[in-house]
Design a protein around this motif. Structure first.
Motif, mmCIF file in Angstrom:
data_model
loop_
_atom_site.group_PDB
_atom_site.id
_atom_site.type_symbol
_atom_site.label_atom_id
_atom_site.label_comp_id
_atom_site.label_asym_id
_atom_site.label_seq_id
_atom_site.Cartn_x
_atom_site.Cartn_y
_atom_site.Cartn_z
ATOM 1 N N ALA A 53 -52.731 -26.546 32.483
ATOM 2 C CA ALA A 53 -52.454 -26.830 33.887
ATOM 3 C C ALA A 53 -51.874 -25.598 34.582
ATOM 4 O O ALA A 53 -52.283 -25.240 35.712
ATOM 5 N N ALA A 54 -50.967 -24.907 33.929
ATOM 6 C CA ALA A 54 -50.386 -23.696 34.521
ATOM 7 C C ALA A 54 -51.412 -22.584 34.595
ATOM 8 O O ALA A 54 -51.465 -21.827 35.575
ATOM 9 N N ARG A 55 -52.306 -22.481 33.580
ATOM 10 C CA ARG A 55 -53.317 -21.420 33.552
ATOM 11 C C ARG A 55 -54.353 -21.634 34.651
ATOM 12 O O ARG A 55 -54.721 -20.693 35.375
ATOM 13 N N GLU A 56 -54.828 -22.858 34.843
ATOM 14 C CA GLU A 56 -55.816 -23.135 35.890
ATOM 15 C C GLU A 56 -55.234 -22.906 37.269
ATOM 16 O O GLU A 56 -55.924 -22.391 38.177
ATOM 17 N N ASP A 57 -54.016 -23.274 37.468
ATOM 18 C CA ASP A 57 -53.395 -23.071 38.781
ATOM 19 C C ASP A 57 -53.232 -21.592 39.088
ATOM 20 O O ASP A 57 -53.452 -21.145 40.240
ATOM 21 N N THR A 58 -52.889 -20.803 38.048
ATOM 22 C CA THR A 58 -52.713 -19.360 38.267
ATOM 23 C C THR A 58 -54.068 -18.675 38.550
ATOM 24 O O THR A 58 -54.172 -17.850 39.474
ATOM 25 N N LEU A 59 -55.113 -18.995 37.774
ATOM 26 C CA LEU A 59 -56.418 -18.386 37.979
ATOM 27 C C LEU A 59 -57.014 -18.784 39.337
ATOM 28 O O LEU A 59 -57.680 -17.994 40.000
ATOM 29 N N ALA A 60 -56.749 -20.013 39.771
ATOM 30 C CA ALA A 60 -57.245 -20.439 41.085
ATOM 31 C C ALA A 60 -56.573 -19.645 42.197
ATOM 32 O O ALA A 60 -57.208 -19.262 43.197
ATOM 33 N N LEU A 61 -55.321 -19.349 42.056
ATOM 34 C CA LEU A 61 -54.626 -18.546 43.069
ATOM 35 C C LEU A 61 -55.151 -17.119 43.099
ATOM 36 O O LEU A 61 -55.378 -16.545 44.185
ATOM 37 N N ILE A 62 -55.392 -16.508 41.907
ATOM 38 C CA ILE A 62 -55.898 -15.141 41.859
ATOM 39 C C ILE A 62 -57.318 -15.090 42.427
ATOM 40 O O ILE A 62 -57.685 -14.139 43.120
ATOM 41 N N ARG A 63 -58.148 -16.108 42.193
ATOM 42 C CA ARG A 63 -59.508 -16.131 42.679
ATOM 43 C C ARG A 63 -59.512 -16.192 44.205
ATOM 44 O O ARG A 63 -60.389 -15.626 44.860
ATOM 45 N N ARG A 64 -58.521 -16.864 44.800
ATOM 46 C CA ARG A 64 -58.461 -16.906 46.262
ATOM 47 C C ARG A 64 -57.973 -15.585 46.850
ATOM 48 O O ARG A 64 -58.441 -15.172 47.911
ATOM 49 N N ARG A 65 -57.043 -14.950 46.153
ATOM 50 C CA ARG A 65 -56.461 -13.736 46.723
ATOM 51 C C ARG A 65 -57.283 -12.469 46.365
ATOM 52 O O ARG A 65 -57.366 -11.539 47.174
ATOM 53 N N ALA A 66 -57.837 -12.429 45.150
ATOM 54 C CA ALA A 66 -58.622 -11.219 44.736
ATOM 55 C C ALA A 66 -59.904 -11.657 44.046
ATOM 56 O O ALA A 66 -60.037 -11.590 42.816
ATOM 57 N N PRO A 67 -60.881 -12.153 44.790
ATOM 58 C CA PRO A 67 -62.115 -12.659 44.165
ATOM 59 C C PRO A 67 -62.943 -11.546 43.515
ATOM 60 O O PRO A 67 -63.750 -11.804 42.615
ATOM 61 N N ARG A 103 -42.845 -17.679 26.663
ATOM 62 C CA ARG A 103 -43.352 -16.402 27.137
ATOM 63 C C ARG A 103 -44.717 -16.577 27.801
ATOM 64 O O ARG A 103 -45.014 -15.894 28.806
ATOM 65 N N GLN A 104 -45.559 -17.460 27.292
ATOM 66 C CA GLN A 104 -46.853 -17.709 27.928
ATOM 67 C C GLN A 104 -46.669 -18.260 29.343
ATOM 68 O O GLN A 104 -47.313 -17.798 30.294
ATOM 69 N N ILE A 105 -45.792 -19.247 29.511
ATOM 70 C CA ILE A 105 -45.550 -19.844 30.824
ATOM 71 C C ILE A 105 -44.922 -18.817 31.762
ATOM 72 O O ILE A 105 -45.278 -18.739 32.961
ATOM 73 N N ARG A 106 -43.995 -17.977 31.266
ATOM 74 C CA ARG A 106 -43.357 -16.978 32.129
ATOM 75 C C ARG A 106 -44.370 -15.921 32.584
ATOM 76 O O ARG A 106 -44.324 -15.448 33.735
ATOM 77 N N THR A 107 -45.300 -15.523 31.714
ATOM 78 C CA THR A 107 -46.328 -14.540 32.091
ATOM 79 C C THR A 107 -47.225 -15.080 33.206
ATOM 80 O O THR A 107 -47.536 -14.379 34.182
ATOM 81 N N LEU A 108 -47.623 -16.342 33.079
ATOM 82 C CA LEU A 108 -48.431 -16.960 34.128
ATOM 83 C C LEU A 108 -47.663 -17.033 35.445
ATOM 84 O O LEU A 108 -48.235 -16.831 36.531
ATOM 85 N N GLN A 109 -46.363 -17.309 35.378
ATOM 86 C CA GLN A 109 -45.558 -17.387 36.591
ATOM 87 C C GLN A 109 -45.430 -16.031 37.258
ATOM 88 O O GLN A 109 -45.494 -15.923 38.495
ATOM 89 N N GLU A 110 -45.322 -14.944 36.459
ATOM 90 C CA GLU A 110 -45.220 -13.602 37.046
ATOM 91 C C GLU A 110 -46.562 -13.208 37.694
ATOM 92 O O GLU A 110 -46.563 -12.533 38.742
ATOM 93 N N LEU A 111 -47.675 -13.552 37.068
ATOM 94 C CA LEU A 111 -48.982 -13.286 37.709
ATOM 95 C C LEU A 111 -49.086 -14.031 39.024
ATOM 96 O O LEU A 111 -49.602 -13.486 40.023
ATOM 97 N N ARG A 112 -48.661 -15.235 39.052
ATOM 98 C CA ARG A 112 -48.729 -16.041 40.269
ATOM 99 C C ARG A 112 -47.836 -15.418 41.366
ATOM 100 O O ARG A 112 -48.242 -15.331 42.528
ATOM 101 N N ASN A 113 -46.582 -15.032 40.967
ATOM 102 C CA ASN A 113 -45.685 -14.452 41.968
ATOM 103 C C ASN A 113 -46.241 -13.123 42.543
ATOM 104 O O ASN A 113 -46.020 -12.824 43.725
ATOM 105 N N HIS A 114 -46.949 -12.354 41.696
ATOM 106 C CA HIS A 114 -47.454 -11.073 42.162
ATOM 107 C C HIS A 114 -48.528 -11.263 43.241
ATOM 108 O O HIS A 114 -48.546 -10.526 44.231
ATOM 109 N N TYR A 115 -49.429 -12.220 43.052
ATOM 110 C CA TYR A 115 -50.526 -12.405 43.991
ATOM 111 C C TYR A 115 -50.158 -13.322 45.147
ATOM 112 O O TYR A 115 -50.985 -13.512 46.044
ATOM 113 N N GLU A 116 -48.975 -13.927 45.124
ATOM 114 C CA GLU A 116 -48.540 -14.718 46.275
ATOM 115 C C GLU A 116 -47.845 -13.888 47.345
ATOM 116 O O GLU A 116 -47.562 -14.388 48.422
#
Length: 476
Positions: free
Chosen positions: A406-420, A462-475
């Motif tokens: 769930a966290a991985r899909e949400d992060t990839l969806a955000l990156i796809r919108r911001r940097a397709p 660590r996996q969840i924190r890495t996904l959160q940092e990717l999300r914060n960077h592209y937000e």
């Protein structure tokens, strides 16, 4: 009558008038000092105040208590105890405690109770003259107390004289029938003697009764002769006839005591006193263990009698019978207030009761006032629901993988919108680009986006924190 005689009579009249006026002035208008015997407020409250002051001035340590009920005999110091006016009022337990105290080598001064009817009969059987004296005394008292009838007016007397004798007899019979007989006078000593026993002095067989000699000598002068020296001297001689004389052990001179209207008598088989006054009617001393019990017929040591005769010297002499300098004075009868008696006998119960009442009050005081309504149940916050769901998924089978996906899909969806454009790159190059742009290790990015959920808590975090940092960077 010539002019000289008239002048002489006029002068004589003026002199008489002037002398009379002068005598009247000195008699009615001049101030004179008159001695009056008064009693202070402290003396009225404490009938043994004079005895207390006298003993203290002579080096005694005096302790005064209000009644026998307030006295704790085992705690009384050694010396002398005076029971003032407490004849026949001691309870059996109190009497035994006081006698035990005397046996240790102390002195007790008390007054016995009066004779009962049975005791009078027993004495009368031995001495018939004593019964006659008692009857005479009672007759005299009744005669004194009997009220005199008021004198009838003259008109009433005239009417009574006109009535026939038979009518008078009938009226007298009617009056006698309707008038109830007067009960005999009952003194305080008689009431005490008939209603109570005296366990303190019964062991010695001594009693108090009216003194026939004192009643015979009781003659009062006329009202107009009271202030005459002859009447005063005669009254003093009559009073001297009732004086009792007591020679103390080791002394050569007698003490004079006022016999009063009462005397001490011994019952049949009474204990012989150790020593007494000349006729045994005023003071009797008995041996009790190592101590002594002194019985007196009158309250010699009260404020009213201490200054008469040699009563003060007798008091000092009796307190010297024992080596102790402590004197305990009981002022009144055996009367203890209800609250003091309750505390003395049930103090532990009262303390326990007070403690129980205090605990009950403390338990009930929190429930005073109206009942507070129950608080309304508020809905829990969303974070509490998320936290509870995450805790349940962490423990359930496959639940960790569900959280990570769930966290991985949400992060990839955000990156796809911001940097397709990044998703046109191959996966290996995509992970490297994401790691370079976000300043993250390439292994952590690859583990968070490609690998399954870690079973260890640290790696999964660590996996969840890495996904959160990717999300914060592209937000941004």
């Amino acid at each position: 009558m010539n002019d000289n005689i008239k002048s002489f009579l006029s002068v004589l009249a003026l002199v008489a008038v002037g002398a009379s006026a002068t005598l009247w002035w000195h008699d009615m208008m001049e101030l004179r000092w008159e001695s009056r015997r008064t009693m202070s407020e402290a003396a009225r409250k404490d009938r043994m105040l004079a005895a207390t002051r006298l003993l203290q001035q002579n080096g005694r340590v005096v302790n005064s208590v209000g009644s026998l009920g307030e006295l704790i005999v085992p705690k009384v110091g050694g010396g002398t105890m005076i029971l003032s006016g407490a004849s026949g009022t001691a309870l059996p337990g109190q009497a035994e405690e006081m006698l035990d105290w005397v046996r240790r080598g102390n002195t007790l001064i008390a007054e016995p109770r009066s004779l009962t009817s049975a005791e009078k009969a027993a004495l009368a059987a031995l001495d018939p003259s004593s019964e006659e004296n008692d009857d005479e005394i009672e007759d005299e008292e009744e005669e004194v107390e009997e009220p005199k009838p008021a004198a009838a007016p003259a008109s009433a007397q005239g009417k009574d004289e006109d009535k026939p004798k038979d009518d008078e007899d009938e009226e007298e019979d009617e009056e006698e029938d309707h008038t109830p007989p007067e009960p005999p006078a009952r003194s305080y000593f008689t009431a005490v003697a008939s209603d109570n026993k005296d366990p303190l002095t019964d062991r010695f067989g001594a009693r108090v009764r009216r003194d026939a000699k004192a009643c015979e000598c009781r003659t009062e002068p006329a009202e107009e002769d009271k202030d005459k020296p002859e009447a005063i001297a005669a009254a003093r001689r009559e009073r001297d006839k009732t004086v009792s004389r007591l020679i103390l052990p080791g002394k050569s001179y007698p003490l004079e005591l006022d016999g009063g209207k009462m005397e001490l008598v011994g019952l049949p088989n009474a204990v012989a006193p150790l020593w007494s006054d000349d006729d045994g009617g005023a003071v009797r001393v008995y041996r009790e263990g190592k101590g002594q019990v002194v019985l007196v017929t009158n309250d010699y040591f009260s404020n009213y009698m201490l200054d008469e005769r040699d009563h003060a010297q007798l008091l000092l002499a009796l307190t010297e019978l024992t080596p102790g300098r402590h004197v305990t004075i009981v002022r009144n009868l055996n009367v203890l207030p209800w609250y003091k008696a309750l505390w003395r006998n049930y103090s532990l119960f009262l303390i326990s009761l007070a403690g129980g009442v205090a605990l009950m009050f403390w338990a009930a005081v929190r429930r005073f006032g109206p009942i507070i309504p129950a608080p309304k149940a508020e809905r829990r916050s969303l974070l509490e629901h998320i936290d509870a769901s995450g805790a349940w998924l962490w423990k359930a089978d496959g639940g960790r993988q569900v959280l990570l996906e769930a966290a991985r899909e949400d992060t990839l969806a955000l990156i796809r919108r911001r940097a397709p454009a990044l998703f046109r790159l191959p996966e290996t190059q995509l992970w490297a680009t994401l790691a370079r742009d976000c300043s993250l290790p390439k292994a952590d990015v690859s583990e968070a986006l490609q690998q399954d959920a870690a079973s260890h808590v640290t790696r999964f975090t660590r996996q969840i924190r890495t996904l959160q940092e990717l999300r914060n960077h592209y937000e941004r």
